[in-house]
Scaffold this motif. Structure first.
Motif, PDB file in Angstrom:
ATOM      1  N   HIS A 128       0.835  -1.194   0.000  1.00 21.90           N
ATOM      2  CA  HIS A 128       0.000   0.000   0.000  1.00 21.90           C
ATOM      3  C   HIS A 128       0.877   1.255   0.000  1.00 21.90           C
ATOM      4  CE1 HIS A 128      -3.632   2.240   1.127  1.00 21.90           C
ATOM      5  NE2 HIS A 128      -2.861   2.916   1.955  1.00 21.90           N
ATOM      6  N   TYR A 133     -12.958  -1.363  16.239  1.00 23.05           N
ATOM      7  CA  TYR A 133     -11.544  -1.063  16.057  1.00 23.05           C
ATOM      8  C   TYR A 133     -10.666  -1.982  16.896  1.00 23.05           C
ATOM      9  CZ  TYR A 133     -13.131   2.985  13.547  1.00 23.05           C
ATOM     10  OH  TYR A 133     -13.725   3.796  12.617  1.00 23.05           O
ATOM     11  N   GLU A 155      -5.139  -3.030   1.529  1.00 16.12           N
ATOM     12  CA  GLU A 155      -3.825  -3.658   1.562  1.00 16.12           C
ATOM     13  C   GLU A 155      -3.656  -4.686   0.447  1.00 16.12           C
ATOM     14  OE1 GLU A 155      -2.474  -4.934   5.511  1.00 16.12           O
ATOM     15  OE2 GLU A 155      -4.166  -3.792   6.248  1.00 16.12           O
ATOM     16  N   PHE A 200     -13.396  -6.070  11.903  1.00 14.47           N
ATOM     17  CA  PHE A 200     -12.667  -4.903  11.417  1.00 14.47           C
ATOM     18  C   PHE A 200     -13.322  -4.474  10.108  1.00 14.47           C
ATOM     19  CE2 PHE A 200      -8.945  -6.933  13.718  1.00 14.47           C
ATOM     20  CZ  PHE A 200      -8.935  -6.003  14.734  1.00 14.47           C
ATOM     21  N   GLY A 201     -13.173  -3.166   9.799  1.00 20.38           N
ATOM     22  CA  GLY A 201     -13.911  -2.587   8.673  1.00 20.38           C
ATOM     23  C   GLY A 201     -13.691  -3.249   7.332  1.00 20.38           C
ATOM     24  N   ASP A 202     -12.422  -3.520   6.998  1.00 22.61           N
ATOM     25  CA  ASP A 202     -12.231  -3.905   5.598  1.00 22.61           C
ATOM     26  C   ASP A 202     -12.563  -5.362   5.285  1.00 22.61           C
ATOM     27  OD1 ASP A 202      -9.930  -4.522   6.919  1.00 22.61           O
ATOM     28  OD2 ASP A 202      -8.553  -3.640   5.465  1.00 22.61           O
ATOM     29  N   MET A 203     -13.045  -6.139   6.293  1.00 14.73           N
ATOM     30  CA  MET A 203     -13.569  -7.476   5.965  1.00 14.73           C
ATOM     31  C   MET A 203     -14.961  -7.371   5.342  1.00 14.73           C
ATOM     32  SD  MET A 203     -11.572  -9.961   6.377  1.00 14.73           S
ATOM     33  CE  MET A 203     -12.732 -11.268   5.970  1.00 14.73           C
ATOM     34  N   VAL A 217      -9.529 -12.109  12.458  1.00 11.20           N
ATOM     35  CA  VAL A 217      -8.803 -12.264  11.210  1.00 11.20           C
ATOM     36  C   VAL A 217      -7.452 -11.595  11.362  1.00 11.20           C
ATOM     37  CG1 VAL A 217      -8.793 -11.343   8.860  1.00 11.20           C
ATOM     38  CG2 VAL A 217     -10.861 -12.353   9.775  1.00 11.20           C
ATOM     39  N   PRO A 239      -4.337  -9.662   5.325  1.00 12.69           N
ATOM     40  CA  PRO A 239      -5.194 -10.591   6.064  1.00 12.69           C
ATOM     41  C   PRO A 239      -6.551 -10.784   5.425  1.00 12.69           C
ATOM     42  CG  PRO A 239      -4.725  -8.590   7.359  1.00 12.69           C
ATOM     43  CD  PRO A 239      -3.872  -8.526   6.134  1.00 12.69           C
ATOM     44  N   VAL A 240      -7.089  -9.702   4.871  1.00 15.16           N
ATOM     45  CA  VAL A 240      -8.401  -9.787   4.237  1.00 15.16           C
ATOM     46  C   VAL A 240      -8.348 -10.721   3.033  1.00 15.16           C
ATOM     47  CG1 VAL A 240     -10.001  -8.442   2.837  1.00 15.16           C
ATOM     48  CG2 VAL A 240      -9.202  -7.540   5.005  1.00 15.16           C
ATOM     49  N   THR A 256       0.138  -9.987  13.989  1.00 18.75           N
ATOM     50  CA  THR A 256      -0.060  -8.630  14.511  1.00 18.75           C
ATOM     51  C   THR A 256      -1.321  -8.487  15.346  1.00 18.75           C
ATOM     52  OG1 THR A 256       0.533  -8.152  12.227  1.00 18.75           O
ATOM     53  CG2 THR A 256       0.316  -6.284  13.719  1.00 18.75           C
ATOM     54  N   THR A 257      -2.425  -9.077  14.874  1.00 19.46           N
ATOM     55  CA  THR A 257      -3.695  -8.881  15.571  1.00 19.46           C
ATOM     56  C   THR A 257      -3.964 -10.005  16.581  1.00 19.46           C
ATOM     57  OG1 THR A 257      -4.747  -9.923  13.670  1.00 19.46           O
ATOM     58  CG2 THR A 257      -4.850  -7.526  13.773  1.00 19.46           C
ATOM     59  N   ARG A 280     -16.446  -5.841   2.890  1.00 20.35           N
ATOM     60  CA  ARG A 280     -16.773  -5.884   1.458  1.00 20.35           C
ATOM     61  C   ARG A 280     -16.255  -7.147   0.768  1.00 20.35           C
ATOM     62  NH1 ARG A 280     -17.100  -0.041   0.297  1.00 20.35           N
ATOM     63  NH2 ARG A 280     -14.872   0.141   0.605  1.00 20.35           N
TER      64      ARG A 280
END
Lengths: 351, 365
Positions: free
Chosen positions: B39, B116, B349, B89-92, B138, B63-64, B142-143, B94
């Motif tokens: 990114h 968040y 990402e 989390f937000g980007d999962m 997910v 991850p997504v 890191t998470t 769509r």
């Protein structure tokens, strides 16, 4: 628990027998009359509303701009304003973007059963103050009540009418290569303010919405430069990037920006970094973009900076012949990338 | 902004670029593992600025993108059929599942909430004791610590209506899959800075040795990335096989001990399926026996769905660095962020979305 509504207004609060809105307040019967008489009309009092008629009779000479908007924000109250001044300023600004001087607005309320009446009064008082500040009159309106769960406390629909500026010739088709793009203030304040309230994010200093009437600023530019002002646009939903893409596509020219020129307040920038959001796509409510003849751009920025609400005006970019239909930004380190239109809302990243 | 502006400094960037140019004498393929790095490379226009000898290959660290379609279907089933509050989390939201995305499920009435942090999901569970609340866990290493922590806290606080739908994956096994692929043409790696912040970088030494490949732990800002690339190019030009740490301001060799302990307390290593790549042995986490009651896939009867993938999507090859997004015949045509055929077009990402968003057309890449 009831919200602690704070008034800094000298007007006394209207008396109503109920502390929440009920379905009866939308029935058209006595409760409706009581709500309107003791609340809406008393607060917004003017000669047009005094006729208590189904509509307002207006007398306007010459060409007018006519615009409508709806406000469905949550939370209703946020740092820097509430849904009331947001509605007035939003409508006034839509007219200003047409190069018009806002004069009259209508208000349609859709209230949800159970709304705290004190919240309604505070919103209407704010509308009164915002309208007075902008020199517009609320001349007609409507109130409906929906069952609990069928709305979100209060929705406001507005319509505005304003007289076109005599020297103005606002038309996207007049935008051409060589024009400069000015932004009247720092970007992304409103969207980040709302998001941080909604998500309960706290920052060292509170981020305030930028909601304000910008018609004084647009009028000043038209007074001074007339037709050299090609276009005004307010970058509300979708932010600056979306407006620039719309114009680049509509006129089939390119737009060039420099990342280092983007006016973003430090707190807002930090919030965007943290949430993984690009400030270019975040909503604004009190700024506008002006596409102006390149020769007058510097002076136009100076004029805006000398006025209240325009202190942070700056040059944002320019219209170019290259890459028609595309908005391209030069990154702080000198690389280039396209700023596209987004498919939907920005979604916060995982990590 | 302090601590960021310094790493976006134009002069520092120019100095690094000229040093890379002086150092490089032959073509090198360098893979950045993490989607955040992809990114940043594309967003800052760095791909354009690098000498032509250096080809950046985009890795699987989104991850997504690697969350299997089956897990997306299960998340949707939890919210739509089982009536759970599904936090994600937000980007999962769509990401296309077999039949719909979480965003579409939300429009159909499912209670799906963007959070968040998993701790937010836990507090939703405390506030809604009558509802089951599931967090879609997910991500890479890191998470994993906050997700693990949420389960530890749930147990401590006696919150029984909270669980995780776990789809955690690990970086080193994925690197091994990429390196052992016959078509692999990667000369060096930029390891993912945030993953190494948690895990440290000791686990990369055996990989580096086994495959004779230099690995540089690298950050995300332009100066970080260019410094990481320079370090990798130097190692490659000198034929050195080493693990180095560019991101030393954050990453320690042994990582974050407390975070690792929390992960180990809650999770154990297990086989995982990666979207577009397939099953990789011992490549992810699942909840330990002691925390089974917080495992949504055991708590609810979740039947695998259609597991339907788009046939023309080449996500797997993109994720393994075998193909660039623009080499896909569907890129920017049938597959766009509005109508993604595969996950890499969804997340910011994802390599496809990064190319689509920031490059726009090939002349700007």
């Amino acid at each position: 628990m009831k919200k602690d509504v704070k008034f800094n207004i000298s007007c006394p609060m209207p008396e109503l027998d109920y502390d929440v809105i009920t379905l009866g307040h939308g029935s058209g019967g006595k409760l409706t009359h009581h709500l309107l008489d003791t609340g809406v009309f008393e607060i917004l009092d003017n000669e047009y509303l005094a006729t208590r008629h189904d509509g307002a009779l207006l007398n306007i000479d010459g060409p007018v701009a006519f615009s409508t908007d709806s406000f469905v924000i949550s939370p209703l109250f946020f740092p820097g304003g509430n849904i009331g001044d947001l509605a007035v300023n939003g409508t006034v600004n839509d007219l200003a973007m047409c190069g018009a001087h806002p004069q009259f607005i209508s208000l349609g309320f859709i209230l949800e059963e159970g709304l705290d009446v004190r919240e309604l009064w505070e919103i209407i008082y704010t509308i009164k103050l915002a309208a007075e500040h902008s020199g517009v009159k609320v001349v007609t309106g409507d109130t409906k009540v929906v069952e609990k769960g069928k709305g979100d406390k209060i929705f406001i629909n507005t319509t505005g009418i304003g007289k076109l500026h005599q020297k103005g010739k606002i038309d996207p088709q007049r935008v051409m290569a060589g024009d400069k793009i000015i932004v009247s203030g720092s970007i992304a304040n409103h969207g980040i303010c709302i998001m941080s309230k909604r998500e309960g994010l706290e920052f060292e200093t509170e981020i305030k919405s930028d909601t304000r009437d910008v018609s004084g600023l647009t009028t000043a530019l038209l007074d001074r430069f007339g037709e050299k002002i090609k276009l005004f646009r307010d970058p509300t939903r979708g932010g600056v990037a979306t407006v620039l893409n719309e114009i680049a596509g509509q006129v089939n020219t390119g737009v060039e920006l420099k990342e280092e020129d983007l006016p973003v307040a430090t707190q807002v920038d930090a919030a965007c970094e943290m949430l993984g959001l690009d400030p270019l796509y975040v909503a604004n409510e009190g700024i506008f973009l002006a596409f102006v003849d390149g020769k007058v751009a510097d002076e136009a920025v100076e004029i805006l900076r000398s006025m209240e609400g325009g202190e942070e005006a700056s040059l944002l970019g320019e219209v170019v012949e290259n890459h028609p239909g595309k908005v391209v930004i030069q990154s702080v380190i000198g690389g280039r990338r396209v700023i596209p239109m987004l498919p939907g809302d920005q979604l916060p990243r995982i990590c | 902004m302090r601590y960021l502006a310094e790493y976006r400094d134009r002069v520092a960037v120019e100095d690094l670029l000229s040093e890379i140019e002086k150092t490089v004498t032959q073509p090198w393929n360098i893979m950045e593992i993490c989607g955040g790095q992809t990114h940043s490379l594309v967003k800052n226009g760095i791909l354009d600025m690098l000498p032509k000898e250096i080809t950046m290959i985009h890795g699987p660290g989104c991850p997504v993108c690697v969350t299997p379609v089956d897990m997306v279907d299960k998340a949707i089933a939890l919210a739509l059929d089982k009536g759970a509050i599904l936090c994600s989390f937000g980007d999962m939201l769509r990401v296309p599942g077999s039949e719909m995305s979480l965003l579409t499920a939300k429009a159909h009435g499912a209670d799906i909430r963007i959070v968040y942090s998993p701790l937010e999901a836990l507090s939703i569970a405390r506030q809604n004791p009558e509802c089951q609340v599931v967090f879609f866990a997910v991500g890479f290493e890191t998470t994993a610590p906050p997700n693990a922590l949420s389960v530890v806290l749930a147990k401590k606080q006696g919150v029984s209506n909270y669980s995780l739908l776990v789809s955690h994956v690990l970086v080193p096994p994925a690197m091994e899959v990429i390196l052992s692929d016959e078509e692999n043409r990667i000369d060096g790696f930029l390891a993912a800075g945030h993953v190494c912040t948690v895990m440290g970088y000791e686990e990369y030494y055996p990989l580096s040795e086994k495959y004779g490949i230099p690995i540089v732990v690298t950050g995300f800002e332009p100066v970080d990335l260019l410094q990481g690339i320079l370090m990798a190019v130097k190692l490659l030009e000198e034929s050195k096989v080493e693990v180095e740490n560019q991101y030393a301001r954050v990453v320690r060799r042994k990582g974050n001990i407390h975070a690792i302990q929390t992960i180990r307390e809650v999770f154990e290593i297990a086989d995982r399926t990666w979207r577009g790549i397939g099953k990789i042995p011992m490549s992810g986490y699942e909840l330990r026996l002691a925390y089974q009651e917080y495992d949504a896939s055991k708590k609810f009867e979740l039947i695998s769905g259609k597991n339907k993938e788009c046939e023309s999507c080449i996500a797997g090859q993109v994720l393994k660095g075998l193909k660039k997004p623009v080499e896909c015949p569907e890129f920017g045509k049938a597959c766009t962020p509005e109508n993604p055929l595969g996950a890499p077009m969804v997340s910011s990402e994802g390599a496809c979305a990064a190319y689509y968003q920031y490059a726009g057309d090939s002349e700007l890449i």
